[in-house]
Design an enzyme around this catalytic site. Structure first.
Site, PDB file in Angstrom:
ATOM      1  N   TYR A  53      33.557  35.368  32.986  1.00 53.28           N
ATOM      2  CA  TYR A  53      34.335  35.796  31.815  1.00 53.28           C
ATOM      3  C   TYR A  53      35.580  36.575  32.247  1.00 53.28           C
ATOM      4  O   TYR A  53      36.496  36.758  31.456  1.00 53.28           O
ATOM      5  CB  TYR A  53      33.510  36.690  30.868  1.00 53.28           C
ATOM      6  CG  TYR A  53      32.231  36.092  30.327  1.00 53.28           C
ATOM      7  CD1 TYR A  53      31.942  34.740  30.456  1.00 53.28           C
ATOM      8  CD2 TYR A  53      31.293  36.891  29.672  1.00 53.28           C
ATOM      9  CE1 TYR A  53      30.751  34.207  29.959  1.00 53.28           C
ATOM     10  CE2 TYR A  53      30.113  36.364  29.172  1.00 53.28           C
ATOM     11  CZ  TYR A  53      29.844  35.033  29.329  1.00 53.28           C
ATOM     12  OH  TYR A  53      28.671  34.518  28.838  1.00 53.28           O
ATOM     13  N   HIS A 111      24.431  31.390  36.371  1.00 48.06           N
ATOM     14  CA  HIS A 111      25.110  31.060  35.111  1.00 48.06           C
ATOM     15  C   HIS A 111      24.817  29.639  34.625  1.00 48.06           C
ATOM     16  O   HIS A 111      24.763  29.399  33.420  1.00 48.06           O
ATOM     17  CB  HIS A 111      26.623  31.259  35.260  1.00 48.06           C
ATOM     18  CG  HIS A 111      27.319  31.544  33.971  1.00 48.06           C
ATOM     19  ND1 HIS A 111      28.385  32.390  33.851  1.00 48.06           N
ATOM     20  CD2 HIS A 111      27.090  31.096  32.709  1.00 48.06           C
ATOM     21  CE1 HIS A 111      28.770  32.457  32.590  1.00 48.06           C
ATOM     22  NE2 HIS A 111      28.000  31.671  31.878  1.00 48.06           N
ATOM     23  N   SER A 149      20.414  30.613  33.456  1.00 49.15           N
ATOM     24  CA  SER A 149      21.091  30.307  32.195  1.00 49.15           C
ATOM     25  C   SER A 149      21.406  28.819  32.176  1.00 49.15           C
ATOM     26  O   SER A 149      21.723  28.236  33.228  1.00 49.15           O
ATOM     27  CB  SER A 149      22.385  31.131  32.084  1.00 49.15           C
ATOM     28  OG  SER A 149      23.044  30.874  30.868  1.00 49.15           O
ATOM     29  N   GLN A 171      18.989  32.023  29.583  1.00 50.81           N
ATOM     30  CA  GLN A 171      19.951  32.177  28.490  1.00 50.81           C
ATOM     31  C   GLN A 171      20.525  30.804  28.145  1.00 50.81           C
ATOM     32  O   GLN A 171      21.132  30.169  29.004  1.00 50.81           O
ATOM     33  CB  GLN A 171      21.057  33.147  28.902  1.00 50.81           C
ATOM     34  CG  GLN A 171      21.991  33.468  27.764  1.00 50.81           C
ATOM     35  CD  GLN A 171      23.061  34.484  28.108  1.00 50.81           C
ATOM     36  OE1 GLN A 171      24.251  34.213  27.971  1.00 50.81           O
ATOM     37  NE2 GLN A 171      22.666  35.653  28.548  1.00 50.81           N
ATOM     38  N   SER A 198      25.794  32.114  21.774  1.00 53.83           N
ATOM     39  CA  SER A 198      26.419  31.437  20.625  1.00 53.83           C
ATOM     40  C   SER A 198      25.457  31.308  19.445  1.00 53.83           C
ATOM     41  O   SER A 198      25.299  30.224  18.876  1.00 53.83           O
ATOM     42  CB  SER A 198      26.950  30.054  21.026  1.00 53.83           C
ATOM     43  OG  SER A 198      27.879  30.165  22.067  1.00 53.83           O
ATOM     44  N   SER A 241      31.656  39.441  18.720  1.00 51.81           N
ATOM     45  CA  SER A 241      32.786  39.627  17.807  1.00 51.81           C
ATOM     46  C   SER A 241      33.693  40.716  18.365  1.00 51.81           C
ATOM     47  O   SER A 241      33.235  41.610  19.068  1.00 51.81           O
ATOM     48  CB  SER A 241      32.322  40.033  16.408  1.00 51.81           C
ATOM     49  OG  SER A 241      33.459  40.249  15.589  1.00 51.81           O
ATOM     50  N   ARG A 246      32.309  43.313  11.757  1.00 53.34           N
ATOM     51  CA  ARG A 246      31.402  42.214  12.105  1.00 53.34           C
ATOM     52  C   ARG A 246      30.396  42.650  13.176  1.00 53.34           C
ATOM     53  O   ARG A 246      29.235  42.247  13.146  1.00 53.34           O
ATOM     54  CB  ARG A 246      32.208  41.019  12.614  1.00 53.34           C
ATOM     55  CG  ARG A 246      33.080  40.395  11.560  1.00 53.34           C
ATOM     56  CD  ARG A 246      33.916  39.284  12.160  1.00 53.34           C
ATOM     57  NE  ARG A 246      34.726  38.612  11.153  1.00 53.34           N
ATOM     58  CZ  ARG A 246      35.597  37.658  11.441  1.00 53.34           C
ATOM     59  NH1 ARG A 246      35.769  37.266  12.701  1.00 53.34           N
ATOM     60  NH2 ARG A 246      36.293  37.092  10.482  1.00 53.34           N
ATOM     61  N   ASN A 250      26.476  42.267  12.410  1.00 54.57           N
ATOM     62  CA  ASN A 250      25.626  41.332  13.157  1.00 54.57           C
ATOM     63  C   ASN A 250      24.336  41.968  13.677  1.00 54.57           C
ATOM     64  O   ASN A 250      23.397  41.253  14.034  1.00 54.57           O
ATOM     65  CB  ASN A 250      26.410  40.712  14.324  1.00 54.57           C
ATOM     66  CG  ASN A 250      27.531  39.816  13.841  1.00 54.57           C
ATOM     67  OD1 ASN A 250      27.569  39.435  12.665  1.00 54.57           O
ATOM     68  ND2 ASN A 250      28.447  39.486  14.737  1.00 54.57           N
TER      69      ASN A 250
END
Ligand code: A2P
Length: 273
Positions: A53, A111, A149, A171, A198, A241, A246, A250
């Site tokens: 990321y 990942h 993941s 994940q 997601s 978010s 939000r 959430n």
């Protein structure tokens, strides 16, 4: 916000807060720093990032600046999917620790089973070597749990053949209409926690009428219904978010979806249309 501070317990006994704050697609910099800081100041105790990321420095800075004791925050990061070599995995972990600037992390994940531009390619042998590196890191006590993941049943079956330590989490992309039943059942039958990334289908589910109808019944929003659904499936949602209202919303999911509605939601398909 109470649910964000409730825990699942990983197979090795480590508690993990039931909702994590996702940071995928948040670039390094002030926006991410402020979002993570806001999340921590508003009840979240679990932050999910990844080397890929590119935002580990901002995430680490927000964690340090939060004023919360380090042991009250659960931090997950991930080994890049392209790293498929034992020694490179150890080196990448060092780079991650420098970027985060934390003494330890809580969960370290491979990942993906393949580099992103080779989706589906056979890296089973390499993944076994990389897993040995994660086992070494775990034994060195610089991360409290290890996992994977985006692994399928085949990927995990292969990894388990040679592993001394069973991954504690997997994940995967998981939301209403995309529950990946084979891998979800495989993991849940082996005490491997499913983390749902997601959980809002990166926003695509927000327009779905069938999901909206159920949300209305509970006088809640679609994002809240999605987070609650993931929890009631025994998975750990990672909603993302950058908007404060939000972020708060959430994790405000203190209601229960009835069994019949869960079954209805289980049967939905094409929820991103
Ligand atoms: P934003 O970051 O601008 O708030 P997922 O968690 O499935 O990855 O979904 C993230 C996407 O959903 C982002 O585009 C995010 O936008 C949006 N989103 C997150 N929470 C909410 C919410 N409560 N209401 C509307 N959109 C949301």
């Amino acid at each position: 916000m109470s649910i964000a501070t409730e825990n699942y317990v990983l197979a090795n006994g480590v508690p993990i807060p039931k909702i994590g704050f996702g940071t995928w697609q948040m670039p390094d910099g002030e926006e991410t720093y402020r979002a993570v800081l806001f999340a921590l100041k508003n009840g979240y105790r679990h932050i999910d990032t990844a080397r890929a990321y590119g935002n580990e420095p901002s995430v680490g800075r927000a964690i340090r600046d939060s004023g919360l004791p380090r042991d009250q925050i659960f931090v997950t990061t991930k080994l890049p999917a392209e790293v498929k070599d034992h020694d490179e995995a150890l080196a990448s972990f060092e780079a991650t620790m420098q970027a985060l600037n934390l003494d330890y992390i809580d969960l370290y994940l491979i990942h993906a089973p393949w580099p992103w531009d080779e989706k589906g390619a056979d890296y089973r042998t390499e993944n076994k070597a990389v897993w040995k590196a994660l086992e070494k890191i775990y034994r060195g006590e610089r991360c409290r749990a290890i996992g994977v993941s985006n692994f399928t049943v085949d990927d995990l079956t292969s990894l388990l053949e040679d592993s001394a330590i069973t991954p504690m989490a997997n994940q995967i992309r998981f939301f209403i209409g995309n529950t990946q039943e084979p891998i979800t059942a495989f993991c849940q039958g082996r005490d491997i926690l499913i983390e749902a990334y997601s959980p809002l289908a990166t926003g695509a589910i927000l327009q779905n009428k069938a999901v909206a109808t159920i949300a209305e019944k509970y006088r809640t929003s679609v994002p809240q219904l999605c987070v609650r659904y993931a929890l009631q499936r025994g998975t750990l949602p990672l909603p993302k978010s950058t908007h404060t209202e939000r972020i708060t919303q959430n994790a405000d999911v203190d209601f229960a979806i009835e069994d019949a509605d869960m079954r209805y939601l289980d049967g939905l398909q094409d929820t991103t249309k």
